[in-house]
Design an enzyme around this catalytic site. Sequence first.
Site, PDB file in Angstrom:
ATOM      1  N   ASP A  64      -7.054  -6.818   6.633  1.00  0.00           N
ATOM      2  CA  ASP A  64      -6.921  -6.214   5.116  1.00  0.00           C
ATOM      3  C   ASP A  64      -7.981  -5.364   4.882  1.00  0.00           C
ATOM      4  O   ASP A  64      -9.286  -6.153   4.781  1.00  0.00           O
ATOM      5  CB  ASP A  64      -6.837  -7.419   4.274  1.00  0.00           C
ATOM      6  CG  ASP A  64      -6.416  -7.025   2.835  1.00  0.00           C
ATOM      7  OD1 ASP A  64      -5.558  -6.015   2.611  1.00  0.00           O
ATOM      8  OD2 ASP A  64      -7.402  -7.331   1.735  1.00  0.00           O
ATOM      9  N   ASP A 390      -0.255  -8.870  -0.603  1.00  0.00           N
ATOM     10  CA  ASP A 390      -0.048  -7.542  -0.282  1.00  0.00           C
ATOM     11  C   ASP A 390       1.379  -7.120  -0.497  1.00  0.00           C
ATOM     12  O   ASP A 390       1.583  -6.268  -1.254  1.00  0.00           O
ATOM     13  CB  ASP A 390      -0.474  -6.913   1.037  1.00  0.00           C
ATOM     14  CG  ASP A 390      -2.016  -6.770   1.053  1.00  0.00           C
ATOM     15  OD1 ASP A 390      -2.752  -7.187  -0.010  1.00  0.00           O
ATOM     16  OD2 ASP A 390      -2.737  -6.089   1.916  1.00  0.00           O
TER      17      ASP A 390
END
Length: 532
Positions: A64, A390
């Site tokens: 990420d 996400d």
Amino acid sequence: MSSLSGINILHQGAEEERSETARMSSFVGAIAIGDLVKTTLGPKGMDKILVSMQEHGKIEVTNDGATILRSVGVDNPAAKVLVDISKVQDAEVGDGTTSVAVLASELLREAEKLIAQKIHPQTIIYGWRKANKAAASALEGFAKDNSSNPNQFREDLMNIARTTLSSKILVQHREHFAELAVNAVLRLKGSGNLDAIQIIKKLGGSLDDSFLDEGFLLDKKVGNNQPKRIENATILIANTAMDADKIKVFGSRVRVDSVAKVAELELAEKEKMKDKVNLILNHGITCFINRQLIYNYPEQLFADAGVMAIEHADFEGVERLALVTGGEIVSTFHNPELVKLGKCKLIEEVIIGEDKLIHFSGVDMGEACSVVLRGATQQILEEAERSLHDALCVLQQTVKETRIVYGGGCSEMLMANAVNKLAQETPGKEAMAVESFAAALRQLPTIIADNAGYDSSELISQLRAAHTTGQSTAGLDMNKGLIGDMAELGITESFKVKYRVLTAAAEAAEMILRVDDIIKAPPRPRRQDHGH
């Protein structure tokens, strides 16, 4: 700096970097950040291990962008700007954190070449602004909106979830988790309150064993001798002290002349506690949840009254539970008629893995649900949670802003072509700046192809040709290493995320490009204090 070099204007110890050097250090910093995260881009991107120096070498394995950049200690001012845009991207739309940092750094890489050709930064900025407009309008023209057709829209959401997850650790279980995320977000019915989705991590099992549970799970145990299952529960959620084993009269000393007197004091204490429990029971509840501890005596009183009492519910748990059951968090109990109680059809203990949890089903807020993640190690669980987060963010954004675009480098190539067309119509040096914007956009699909180990220059020139001949949905098929049709493959992304990547990266790059002087203030000298 000729004969004046001996004169110091700034404080001793302050540093100043002038035009060329300042620009150099900005570019180098930003490009280094881009290079750091660009290998995580795309479905074949790699992960990074982050080792924390503070917490005894605690490690995180992550893909990420925001997490990586947040954890990297950065000293270069330009690099800090990129770290910030990826943080904002994460907070605002939840995904595209790597893309935004990479695009900004690629723009600066292009700017560096132009400045070497003695083109003024302001000229570049003008060109970029025009290019940015052209790219944005091309993207808008390309976006599709299927929100009027629920089945088609659900398919879009599934595709977006698959695309988002394909660059994360969950890629092996993509279908499972895409389904999970879409179901969770569709339950929210557009309220967009992601707090109603709770993620619980339990070690053991494999990622496949993760599941979505309608209702709410609290990671706690029920008190002793209390009912383990309650139907049609009324819940009082409180944040109050239930530990009257100690006399809380501050600054006082109690002197007694016999042991019997101590017993009297204790009795008085117990009476006080009993009064408090009775006040609570007057609300006519069947379940009492407290943020703080509940000691043995009150626990026993609740058990006698047949009320389930749950102590020490973690803070987020309590806040979320109040939201989900429609109750309020209470700390005084004298006016039961003013208190909003939570409702729920069934409370029971369930066992997940090795642990007991309390399960609330049929809660007031129908959209609430819990995702239970299972996995082999703590790191896998945390990364799975980040990936799922996400996906949830992007889906929730898409439910609000329903337009979609195609992924796999397709949108970027489309924008780059629109910008190139503009460059051919732009007179003067600005044309070079406009072209550089297109080149930076083309870098994104190039990096995606590179990360998968394919021949990027071959693929990108094919992709460019395909777009020039009007195949506007052509993109990279990363499983075969060929050009494919993104609409057929269902590689879909949220318009909002793409749009934010474009605008945020352009803004940040422009800001860094405007810099021509970096001044670092001198460190404050230590005072030589005596006697302290």
